[in-house]
Design a protein around this motif. Structure first.
Motif, mmCIF file in Angstrom:
data_model
loop_
_atom_site.group_PDB
_atom_site.id
_atom_site.type_symbol
_atom_site.label_atom_id
_atom_site.label_comp_id
_atom_site.label_asym_id
_atom_site.label_seq_id
_atom_site.Cartn_x
_atom_site.Cartn_y
_atom_site.Cartn_z
ATOM 1 N N GLN A 198 0.836 -1.197 0.000
ATOM 2 C CA GLN A 198 0.000 0.000 0.000
ATOM 3 C C GLN A 198 0.878 1.257 0.000
ATOM 4 O O GLN A 198 0.608 2.208 -0.744
ATOM 5 N N GLU A 199 1.938 1.235 0.793
ATOM 6 C CA GLU A 199 2.870 2.364 0.808
ATOM 7 C C GLU A 199 3.556 2.512 -0.552
ATOM 8 O O GLU A 199 3.736 3.631 -1.040
ATOM 9 N N ALA A 200 3.933 1.387 -1.163
ATOM 10 C CA ALA A 200 4.573 1.426 -2.479
ATOM 11 C C ALA A 200 3.599 1.974 -3.526
ATOM 12 O O ALA A 200 3.995 2.747 -4.408
ATOM 13 N N TYR A 201 2.323 1.588 -3.432
ATOM 14 C CA TYR A 201 1.310 2.099 -4.364
ATOM 15 C C TYR A 201 1.196 3.615 -4.241
ATOM 16 O O TYR A 201 1.193 4.338 -5.244
ATOM 17 N N TYR A 202 1.115 4.112 -3.006
ATOM 18 C CA TYR A 202 1.002 5.560 -2.802
ATOM 19 C C TYR A 202 2.258 6.298 -3.271
ATOM 20 O O TYR A 202 2.180 7.460 -3.661
ATOM 21 N N ALA A 203 3.410 5.613 -3.263
ATOM 22 C CA ALA A 203 4.659 6.207 -3.727
ATOM 23 C C ALA A 203 4.866 5.984 -5.223
ATOM 24 O O ALA A 203 5.918 6.320 -5.755
ATOM 25 N N ALA A 204 3.863 5.389 -5.894
ATOM 26 C CA ALA A 204 3.919 5.082 -7.332
ATOM 27 C C ALA A 204 5.033 4.098 -7.668
ATOM 28 O O ALA A 204 5.550 4.083 -8.766
ATOM 29 N N SER A 205 5.393 3.261 -6.705
ATOM 30 C CA SER A 205 6.371 2.201 -6.926
ATOM 31 C C SER A 205 5.576 0.920 -7.219
ATOM 32 O O SER A 205 5.480 0.014 -6.392
#
Length: 186
Positions: free
Chosen positions: A47-54
């Motif tokens: 979820q954090e990676a998604y929000y960081a566009a990773s």
């Protein structure tokens, strides 16, 4: 060419391969058993990676857990929901649709929340559910048609068997008359 010179290229390739394996460039990820706790951690990190566009990182974290049959369906559905968001973030409609299909396989009655979910996700879920409903109706119609045709075929077959075995029983057939009883003795 000397003996040591002929082995220089294989040694160089072996060294490159060793470094690639050591640094994880092999393309594959090691197979690890996922537990609910590690998948919860993976979900949070994804979820954090998604929000960081990773997006690639998010996919790598979500996919193993989403495909883990030992996890509860609710956790796997949550993984597929986020996975579809990630694919939509990459503008990969086909992969997002597959993730939504997997989510609906787990939770057929799933309803997205338009206030919290991406509009394109809501649209994909709605379309997928409509297509599933239409497919189920079509399958139901086919079952009904097979049942009617099967009943008609069974009726026709039983009628043909009765005609063949029963001698026809048509209107032109005269039954043999019964013999007249003997008159009573006088």
């Amino acid at each position: 060419m000397t003996w040591s010179g002929s082995f220089a290229l294989p040694r160089l390739l072996l060294a490159i391969f060793s470094v690639a394996v050591f640094l994880g460039w092999g393309g594959g990820t090691p197979v690890q058993a996922q537990t609910p706790a590690s998948c919860d951690t993976s979900y949070t990190q994804a979820q954090e990676a998604y929000y960081a566009a990773s997006f690639e990182t998010a996919i790598a974290l979500l996919r193993p857990c989403a495909q883990q049959p030992a996890l509860p369906d609710s956790a796997r559905a949550r993984m597929y929901r986020l996975l579809s968001f990630v694919y939509l973030g990459q503008n990969d409609q086909n992969a997002a649709r597959k993730a939504v299909e997997s989510l609906l396989d787990l939770r057929p009655a799933y309803t997205p929340n338009p206030a919290q979910d991406r509009p394109d996700f809501v649209s994909i879920v709605r379309t997928a559910k409509e297509e599933r409903t239409a497919q189920n109706a079509e399958d139901g119609n086919r079952r009904w048609l097979r049942w009617v045709l099967g009943a008609a075929a069974a009726t026709a077959l039983s009628t043909a068997v009765a005609l063949v075995l029963g001698g026809g029983g048509g209107a032109g057939d005269e039954a043999d008359p019964l013999p007249r009883p003997e008159p009573p003795p006088e």
